[in-house]
Structure formats: structure tokens, C-alpha cells
Design a protein around this motif. Structure first.
Motif, PDB file in Angstrom:
ATOM      1  N   GLU A  25      -7.067  -8.043   8.178  1.00  0.00           N
ATOM      2  CA  GLU A  25      -6.708  -7.993   6.774  1.00  0.00           C
ATOM      3  C   GLU A  25      -5.206  -8.137   6.624  1.00  0.00           C
ATOM      4  O   GLU A  25      -4.439  -7.546   7.397  1.00  0.00           O
ATOM      5  CB  GLU A  25      -7.125  -6.664   6.132  1.00  0.00           C
ATOM      6  N   TYR A  26      -4.807  -8.915   5.634  1.00  0.00           N
ATOM      7  CA  TYR A  26      -3.392  -9.057   5.309  1.00  0.00           C
ATOM      8  C   TYR A  26      -3.146  -8.555   3.897  1.00  0.00           C
ATOM      9  O   TYR A  26      -3.962  -8.768   2.985  1.00  0.00           O
ATOM     10  CB  TYR A  26      -2.945 -10.511   5.440  1.00  0.00           C
ATOM     11  N   PHE A  27      -2.023  -7.887   3.754  1.00  0.00           N
ATOM     12  CA  PHE A  27      -1.624  -7.352   2.448  1.00  0.00           C
ATOM     13  C   PHE A  27      -0.123  -7.498   2.340  1.00  0.00           C
ATOM     14  O   PHE A  27       0.621  -7.030   3.214  1.00  0.00           O
ATOM     15  CB  PHE A  27      -2.029  -5.883   2.343  1.00  0.00           C
ATOM     16  N   SER A  28       0.307  -8.148   1.288  1.00  0.00           N
ATOM     17  CA  SER A  28       1.744  -8.372   1.087  1.00  0.00           C
ATOM     18  C   SER A  28       2.410  -8.907   2.344  1.00  0.00           C
ATOM     19  O   SER A  28       3.438  -8.385   2.796  1.00  0.00           O
ATOM     20  CB  SER A  28       2.437  -7.064   0.642  1.00  0.00           C
ATOM     21  N   GLU A  29       1.820  -9.930   2.900  1.00  0.00           N
ATOM     22  CA  GLU A  29       2.355 -10.693   4.040  1.00  0.00           C
ATOM     23  C   GLU A  29       2.343  -9.925   5.362  1.00  0.00           C
ATOM     24  O   GLU A  29       2.922 -10.403   6.345  1.00  0.00           O
ATOM     25  CB  GLU A  29       3.779 -11.172   3.738  1.00  0.00           C
ATOM     26  N   THR A  30       1.701  -8.764   5.388  1.00  0.00           N
ATOM     27  CA  THR A  30       1.672  -7.952   6.606  1.00  0.00           C
ATOM     28  C   THR A  30       0.226  -7.730   7.039  1.00  0.00           C
ATOM     29  O   THR A  30      -0.643  -7.492   6.206  1.00  0.00           O
ATOM     30  CB  THR A  30       2.343  -6.582   6.363  1.00  0.00           C
TER      31      THR A  30
END
Lengths: 116, 112
Positions: free
Chosen positions: A48-53
Motif C-alpha cells: 500500500e502507498y499513501f502520500s508517496e510512501t
């Protein structure tokens, strides 16, 4: 509101090659998750990616990697393809709210990858 | 780790009621979700239960018992278009993890 889109829809590769899949989430969604779906194993979480992280990672080898861009679009890369990588790869987007478990995921149509 | 068990296949008659069960073993349990997937299509969200009890959405209802680690999806007034695979999924947390883990799906065939 447009749904989750994935490109390409179908892909044929040979063993040893690498592949990049793309996912555009629903506008306003900051989380993108990737899943591998096969008849025998069902839906398995990749990352999972969230805000490029990368916020979360499943139990897949390092050949599987991903990234997310500032516009929340995400790409998934598989290097040194193996026959067993043949699967439907699904991405799902959500708001990414971790304050409750009701962060509904909306799936794209998937990319059907065949490795010969 | 986490595991979810659901029947692999169920057949039911049009107009009838069918129940698809899901049992789970997880840590850091948050809630139980259900998704529907038609052949060749994407999974679509049906319902979410965080608390014990029954949630109703039209012809579909979902139930959760946290003490029994058990839930089910109930489909009433079955229609041919309900033929699809149904997945239960649990949101698990802990050790920095926060992910949906899916069962292997139940293929529902609705017959005339």
C-alpha cells in the motif's frame, strides 16, 4: 466521479523480463493498494502507498516493487518475471483513513499478466 | 498470521435466500467486509461490519459475531445477476500493519 483505472488491461511477457503496471486512483484518494489475484490463492495483498510512501507491505519477494507519485497515481514493477507471476493484478484506492476500519477500497478492473 | 475460511462454492435457486459464511483467525481485528466480483470484473464493496449484529442494505445483509470470529453474508430474493464470487475480508492491524486480508472467495451460482 471517475473510477479507478489501470493500464494496460492485458500484458504478455516472457520469463526474465520486467513489467510496469499503472494505476490511477479515484480523485481525492491518497491510498493505493495492490493485490495479486490467482485462482488458487485468491486476492493477496502486495503493498500500500499513501502520500508517496509505502505504508504497508505484504509477503512478496523483492522482485515486486512499487511507487506513488504526487498526484497519487501509482506504478507497480515486477522484475525477472517467473511463470508463477501470471495473475490478475488489481489496484484499489481509498481515502487512506486509518482512524477506523471502514476505509472502503475501490478496485480497478485489473491488469491480466501472462508470463510465457 | 491471519486466515479466513469460506465455502468455495454455493448454488441456490433464483428467488431463494442464501447465506455465505466466513470464519476468521486474526490479530488486531478491526472489522469484516464483503466484496462481490463478477467473472472478468473488479471486486466491488458490499458491506462492512465493525460491531456485532446485522447490517442490512437492500437485498443484502451482513452479520458479525466478534466473540465467535464469524460472519455471514445473506442474499435474499436471489437474482441471476447475483451469480458471482463473494469475498470476506478482515482489516487487521498491529506491528505497523493495517491491511485488508481476503478469504479465497465463494463462487455463487444462481440457477433458474
Amino acid at each position: 466521479k471517475a473510477g479507478v483505472t489501470q493500464t494496460p488491461r492485458y500484458l504478455i511477457k516472457t520469463r526474465g523480463q520486467q513489467v510496469t503496471l499503472s494505476c490511477s486512483p479515484i480523485s481525492g484518494h491518497r491510498s493505493v493498494s495492490w493485490y495479486q489475484q490467482t485462482p488458487g490463492q485468491g486476492l493477496q495483498f502486495l503493498f500500500e502507498y499513501f502520500s508517496e510512501t509505502q505504508r504497508n507491505k505484504g509477503n512478496f519477494p523483492g522482485r515486486f516493487s512499487g511507487r506513488q507519485f504526487s498526484n497519487s497515481r501509482s506504478e507497480m514493477n515486477v522484475s525477472t518475471l517467473e511463470l508463477g507471476d501470471s495473475a490478475l493484478y488489481l489496484c484499489a484506492s481509498s481515502l487512506g483513513d486509518r482512524t477506523s476500519g471502514a476505509d472502503t477500497q475501490y478496485f480497478g478492473p485489473g491488469t491480466r499478466l501472462t508470463v510465457l | 498470521g491471519q486466515s479466513l475460511e469460506q465455502p468455495s462454492e454455493v448454488t441456490a435457486v433464483e428467488g431463494a435466500i442464501v447465506q455465505i459464511n466466513c470464519t476468521y483467525q486474526t490479530s488486531g481485528f478491526y472489522g469484516l467486509s464483503w466484496y462481490q466480483q463478477h467473472d472478468g470484473g473488479a471486486p466491488t464493496f458490499l458491506s462492512y461490519n465493525a460491531l456485532d449484529g446485522l447490517e442490512e442494505t437492500g437485498r443484502f445483509s451482513s452479520f458479525l459475531s466478534r466473540s465467535d470470529s464469524y460472519g455471514y453474508l445473506l442474499l435474499q430474493e436471489l437474482q441471476m445477476k447475483d451469480s458471482a464470487s463473494y469475498f470476506c475480508a478482515v482489516r487487521v492491524t498491529g506491528a505497523g500493519s493495517y491491511q485488508l486480508t481476503f478469504g479465497k472467495g465463494t463462487k455463487l451460482s444462481v440457477i433458474p
